[in-house]
Design a protein around this motif. Structure first.
Motif, mmCIF file in Angstrom:
data_model
loop_
_atom_site.group_PDB
_atom_site.id
_atom_site.type_symbol
_atom_site.label_atom_id
_atom_site.label_comp_id
_atom_site.label_asym_id
_atom_site.label_seq_id
_atom_site.Cartn_x
_atom_site.Cartn_y
_atom_site.Cartn_z
ATOM 1 N N ARG A 117 0.818 -1.208 0.000
ATOM 2 C CA ARG A 117 0.000 0.000 0.000
ATOM 3 C C ARG A 117 0.857 1.266 0.000
ATOM 4 O O ARG A 117 0.456 2.287 0.554
ATOM 5 C CB ARG A 117 -0.945 0.001 1.200
ATOM 6 N N GLU A 118 2.012 1.195 -0.595
ATOM 7 C CA GLU A 118 2.863 2.382 -0.717
ATOM 8 C C GLU A 118 3.431 2.444 -2.127
ATOM 9 O O GLU A 118 3.562 1.426 -2.821
ATOM 10 C CB GLU A 118 3.990 2.347 0.312
ATOM 11 N N VAL A 119 3.755 3.668 -2.585
ATOM 12 C CA VAL A 119 4.339 3.816 -3.915
ATOM 13 C C VAL A 119 5.742 3.223 -3.916
ATOM 14 O O VAL A 119 6.373 3.076 -2.862
ATOM 15 C CB VAL A 119 4.380 5.293 -4.350
ATOM 16 N N SER A 120 6.256 2.880 -5.105
ATOM 17 C CA SER A 120 7.591 2.298 -5.222
ATOM 18 C C SER A 120 8.229 2.765 -6.524
ATOM 19 O O SER A 120 7.610 3.495 -7.313
ATOM 20 C CB SER A 120 7.512 0.773 -5.174
ATOM 21 N N ASP A 121 9.467 2.328 -6.730
ATOM 22 C CA ASP A 121 10.216 2.658 -7.963
ATOM 23 C C ASP A 121 10.189 4.158 -8.245
ATOM 24 O O ASP A 121 9.944 4.605 -9.370
ATOM 25 C CB ASP A 121 9.652 1.900 -9.167
ATOM 26 N N ILE A 122 10.455 4.964 -7.206
ATOM 27 C CA ILE A 122 10.427 6.414 -7.392
ATOM 28 C C ILE A 122 11.717 6.858 -8.085
ATOM 29 O O ILE A 122 12.816 6.438 -7.732
ATOM 30 C CB ILE A 122 10.291 7.153 -6.053
ATOM 31 N N SER A 123 11.585 7.726 -9.081
ATOM 32 C CA SER A 123 12.746 8.267 -9.782
ATOM 33 C C SER A 123 12.438 9.695 -10.193
ATOM 34 O O SER A 123 11.276 10.135 -10.158
ATOM 35 C CB SER A 123 13.088 7.431 -11.017
ATOM 36 N N THR A 124 13.467 10.435 -10.534
ATOM 37 C CA THR A 124 13.283 11.817 -10.964
ATOM 38 C C THR A 124 13.596 11.944 -12.440
ATOM 39 O O THR A 124 14.483 11.276 -12.977
ATOM 40 C CB THR A 124 14.179 12.780 -10.176
ATOM 41 N N LEU A 125 12.851 12.810 -13.112
ATOM 42 C CA LEU A 125 13.077 13.136 -14.516
ATOM 43 C C LEU A 125 13.382 14.623 -14.587
ATOM 44 O O LEU A 125 12.588 15.449 -14.136
ATOM 45 C CB LEU A 125 11.837 12.813 -15.355
ATOM 46 N N LEU A 126 14.525 14.947 -15.138
ATOM 47 C CA LEU A 126 14.888 16.365 -15.253
ATOM 48 C C LEU A 126 14.310 16.893 -16.558
ATOM 49 O O LEU A 126 14.999 17.061 -17.547
ATOM 50 C CB LEU A 126 16.402 16.521 -15.230
ATOM 51 N N GLN A 127 13.012 17.126 -16.549
ATOM 52 C CA GLN A 127 12.330 17.641 -17.722
ATOM 53 C C GLN A 127 11.064 18.359 -17.289
ATOM 54 O O GLN A 127 10.576 18.178 -16.180
ATOM 55 C CB GLN A 127 11.980 16.499 -18.685
ATOM 56 N N CYS A 128 10.558 19.196 -18.185
ATOM 57 C CA CYS A 128 9.353 19.953 -17.877
ATOM 58 C C CYS A 128 8.128 19.196 -18.375
ATOM 59 O O CYS A 128 8.202 18.437 -19.348
ATOM 60 C CB CYS A 128 9.401 21.331 -18.536
ATOM 61 N N ALA A 129 7.016 19.399 -17.712
ATOM 62 C CA ALA A 129 5.773 18.767 -18.140
ATOM 63 C C ALA A 129 5.365 19.327 -19.491
ATOM 64 O O ALA A 129 5.672 20.472 -19.843
ATOM 65 C CB ALA A 129 4.683 19.008 -17.104
ATOM 66 N N LYS A 130 4.683 18.508 -20.275
ATOM 67 C CA LYS A 130 4.255 18.929 -21.596
ATOM 68 C C LYS A 130 3.333 20.136 -21.515
ATOM 69 O O LYS A 130 2.365 20.156 -20.756
ATOM 70 C CB LYS A 130 3.535 17.764 -22.293
ATOM 71 N N GLY A 131 3.674 21.164 -22.282
ATOM 72 C CA GLY A 131 2.858 22.367 -22.306
ATOM 73 C C GLY A 131 3.148 23.357 -21.200
ATOM 74 O O GLY A 131 2.585 24.450 -21.178
ATOM 75 N N ALA A 132 4.061 22.998 -20.278
ATOM 76 C CA ALA A 132 4.365 23.911 -19.166
ATOM 77 C C ALA A 132 5.522 24.822 -19.536
ATOM 78 O O ALA A 132 6.361 24.501 -20.379
ATOM 79 C CB ALA A 132 4.711 23.104 -17.910
ATOM 80 N N ASP A 133 5.571 25.979 -18.880
ATOM 81 C CA ASP A 133 6.705 26.876 -19.080
ATOM 82 C C ASP A 133 7.921 26.274 -18.394
ATOM 83 O O ASP A 133 7.867 25.858 -17.233
ATOM 84 C CB ASP A 133 6.414 28.260 -18.479
ATOM 85 N N SER A 134 9.030 26.241 -19.119
ATOM 86 C CA SER A 134 10.240 25.664 -18.522
ATOM 87 C C SER A 134 10.863 26.662 -17.567
ATOM 88 O O SER A 134 11.066 27.818 -17.888
ATOM 89 C CB SER A 134 11.238 25.295 -19.619
#
Length: 786
Positions: free
Chosen positions: A38-55
């Protein structure tokens, strides 16, 4: 929240069945049972901006896997920073939930396992004042025990040290030259390929074990990318060094009183990042004069970036320091000429053996004990009878044989620096050759992988026991073009080759290059053919090489399987990988002649028939005109990248027909035969079976859109097709994804029966192009008409 394509529900069920409940303990949560499913797993970071968002200055997204148990999952809470939760908290209450940075409702009907959260808006207030930031995620359920809080850390600051420098040194009687290249510096944890961070500077420390030797006033000259400084007033500083504390880096004065006179500290500011466009602009040279002859010195060095990270040996562990030794006061002597074996067809030129090796000879060097030795230096060394070995001179310790590389514009070692054991045979002239003789004065070495017709600039240096280098012997050797060149005189830029005893023609030594020296790749077969045919050569017809001619030149009379003179000490697969760039996926080395190895050459001097780029040739018939020969740097689909794959890919006899994979179809009748409850679909009649139904074109339900493929000039180069429904749904934007840079012009629609298979569409070879495919031109002698 944006979605990622994931494994479907079957995999979810498998993971859920494998999950286990465990006890998690902490200072404030002891004896509380948490459920791992009942917990999230495989957490990782992506160094990128969300689609359509201002960088923003820092764009981060957090990717995670949903819990295995999502039956009563209500929402996911997010905290940025450790103001509410610290790095040990396992559970949360209503108070912590109320202070969450954000909350996201779980999309209960989703079939996807992974999701991402754009945390960019939440972190902008932290990036200037922090080097890292905690992000915590917690799953809230409507009933039952939850799992624990899960965390990941975002890194903003530069905690990555520069790469280490490799100092090369050369010494003489009273001095030394230290040379290094500006290192790379990765400033961002999430951008491992960005290596041009600014280098603050370098610490250099010169040290003598002799406490009475005064090094403080050594004469120092620095040649850096910013100029030359011989005074220490502009480009380097004496008695200074870079130093760092918790939050800053600064220049610090170094003690240089009489108690520390046996060492000299130098600080060399830099301020620039590695320049990939001009590698020569990264070189530093430090010349030191005023050292004692035949003395050992220690060199300590370190490199600092602008955040205070450093690499090297800035501390006092001298075992890791560079050790240099100055030489004695008399250099070895070298003659002024290199001798070779002459070619009978071209008497003024040196001949190669059958394996493209050049034998060179020179009069052996000696190392005098004193300057008044009476030894005469000319094309040979003439030693007076009164000057005896071990009384007037001694033998040198080693030789260094180098050649000038015209691509990299630098001297390259041809024969490894070695002891005199390498040169135990002595030679003396005998007519037009050299013979082994105990009384000979000449020694020999072998230059390997030389092309017929080359002009070599060689440099030989003798080095005595103390490391003192002689004045170099530099000589230019013109190599015979060989017997094949005696049969046909090729246009400029081409090399004489033969495919048989009667078939002589000319071929480009490497794949074709444009006027800027760049290899021409990613061209159509027709464009490659037109490029070759546009070359004007009196008495010759220039075109793409004929397939069979290319193959026979590669085989070199059937003696070579891969088109290279192979080193017997290296396994075939390793040779092709290391020297021919076969199946390495290294496109940068393929594109740069300076990074290619001359070892990938056949006896005629033709380079890189296996590896680097595949090559367009003219096929053997009109229906197979567009043929590709040779391997390339790419790992071919369907071939392992190991030994079998490389050797299979690089065979001279291989021929490839580039293709795209398309849906198979038929416009003929389709026969359906019933076998019990199963209906079998076939495409030819079978009288031995019970016919269920025959489908003709009026029964077909599938439709294909056909296109006329045109090049940049509007010329038609072939046809292609796609399912009509896909074309109508995707439109021109979708069409660009399959066009490979070509122009797709709708031609006609055809009703067909799709067989359900995919086939190699050979018609694509006429409009196929790839960055891994180039070509080379051949020049054929025009036949005189009677």
């Amino acid at each position: 929240m944006s979605r990622f394509m994931t494994i479907r529900s079957l995999f979810v069920a498998f993971l859920f069945s494998m999950a286990a409940v465990f006890w998690a303990c902490s200072d404030d949560d002891s004896s509380v049972e948490f459920r791992v499913e009942r917990e999230v797993s495989d957490i990782s970071t992506l160094l990128q901006c969300a689609k359509g968002a201002d960088s923003g200055a820092y764009c981060f997204m957090v990717r995670f896997r949903y819990p295995d148990d999502t039956e009563s999952l209500d929402s996911i809470y997010l905290w940025v920073g450790n103001d509410v939760l610290d790095d040990t908290s396992k559970s949360v209450g209503d108070k912590e939930k109320s202070k969450a940075t954000d909350r996201f409702a779980y999309p209960s009907k989703t079939e996807e396992l992974f999701d991402t959260i754009d945390v960019t808006p939440y972190i902008q207030d932290y990036v200037e004042e922090r080097e890292s930031l905690m992000v915590a995620l917690y799953c809230d359920y409507s009933g039952g025990r939850p799992g624990t809080v899960q965390r990941i850390y975002l890194y903003f600051g530069d905690k990555l040290a520069p790469s280490d420098i490799n100092i090369s040194d050369s010494t003489w009687t009273t001095g030394a030259l230290l040379e290094w290249t500006r290192p790379t510096d990765q400033t961002n944890h999430y951008k491992p390929n960005e290596l041009s961070g600014p280098i603050l500077g370098y610490n250099i420390r010169i040290y003598s074990e002799n406490k009475n030797e005064d090094l403080r006033k050594l004469k120092v000259k620095l040649e850096s990318p910013d100029g030359i400084d011989s005074t220490g007033e502009t480009l380097y500083l004496r008695h200074k060094g870079y130093h760092s504390n918790v939050d800053s880096v600064f220049l610090q004065s170094k003690e240089h009183g009489d108690s520390r006179k046996n060492e000299l500290f130098l600080a060399i500011p830099d301020g620039k990042g590695y320049n990939n466009d001009n590698p020569d602009s990264n070189i530093f040279r430090l010349t030191i004069e005023g050292l004692k002859a035949e003395t050992e010195y220690k060199i300590g060095y370190s490199t600092w970036d602008t955040c205070g990270n450093y690499t090297g040996v800035d501390r006092s562990d001298m075992r890791a320091w560079l050790t240099i030794n100055t030489t004695d006061s008399v250099a070895p002597l070298m003659p002024t000429k290199i001798f070779t074996m002459k070619d009978t067809l071209y008497p003024e030129m040196a001949r190669l053996d059958s394996n493209n090796r050049l034998l060179i000879f020179w009069s052996q060097s000696v190392d005098p004990y004193k300057r008044e030795h009476d030894i005469e230096v000319d094309t040979v060394l003439s030693i007076p009878d009164t000057c005896l070995v071990d009384l007037c001179y001694e033998k040198v310790e080693m030789y260094r044989v180098e050649y000038w590389d015209r691509y990299t514009e630098q001297w390259v070692i041809s024969s490894d620096v070695d002891t005199l054991d390498r040169y135990t045979k002595f030679y003396k002239p005998s007519g037009d050759t050299m013979k082994v003789s105990a009384t000979g004065k000449f020694i020999s070495d072998t230059i390997r992988y030389v092309a017929p017709g080359d002009t070599l600039v060689l440099r030989i240096i003798a080095i005595d026991e103390s490391g003192y280098w002689s004045v170099p012997l530099i000589d230019t050797i013109a190599v015979s073009p060989g017997a094949i060149a005696n049969e046909i005189e090729c246009p400029e830029g081409f090399v004489a080759v033969k495919a048989s005893d009667t078939n002589y023609f000319c071929m480009e030594r490497m794949e074709h290059q444009n006027d800027s020296g760049e290899f021409m790749t990613n061209v159509l077969h027709s464009e490659a053919l037109a490029t070759c045919e546009a070359i004007s050569a009196s008495g010759f017809k220039v075109s793409l090489c004929n397939e069979r001619d290319w193959e026979l030149v590669c085989l070199s009379g059937g003696t070579l399987a891969y088109g290279v003179v192979q080193d017997d000490t290296v396994e075939t697969a390793e040779f092709l990988f290391k020297y021919c760039n076969v199946a390495t996926n290294d496109s940068a080395s393929a594109a740069n002649p300076a990074k290619r190895s001359s070892r990938c050459m056949n006896p005629m001097g033709i380079r890189d028939l296996p590896g680097q780029y595949q090559e367009w040739v003219r096929g053997r018939s009109e229906d197979t005109i567009a043929v590709v020969k040779g391997g390339s740097y790419r790992v071919m689909s369907g071939l392992e990248s190991g030994e079998f794959g490389r050797e299979t890919q690089a065979l001279c006899t291989n021929r490839y027909f580039p293709y795209f994979t398309r849906l198979a179809y038929t416009t003929d009748s389709v026969y359906l035969y019933r076998e019990g409850t199963r209906v079998d679909t076939v495409y030819t009649a079978d009288t031995s079976r019970t016919l269920y139904k025959v489908l003709t074109k009026k029964d077909f339900k599938d439709t294909l859109q056909f296109f006329d493929i045109q090049d940049s000039s509007g010329n038609s180069v072939g046809t292609d097709y796609v399912p009509y429904a896909e074309y109508k749904q995707g439109g021109d934007e979708w069409l660009e994804t399959i066009s490979n840079g070509m122009k797709y012009v709708p031609d006609h629609i055809e009703v067909v029966f799709l067989t359900g298979e995919r086939v190699a569409y050979r018609g694509a070879s006429n409009y196929y192009r790839s960055s891994s495919i180039g070509f080379r031109c051949c020049a054929y002698k025009e036949q005189n008409e009677e």
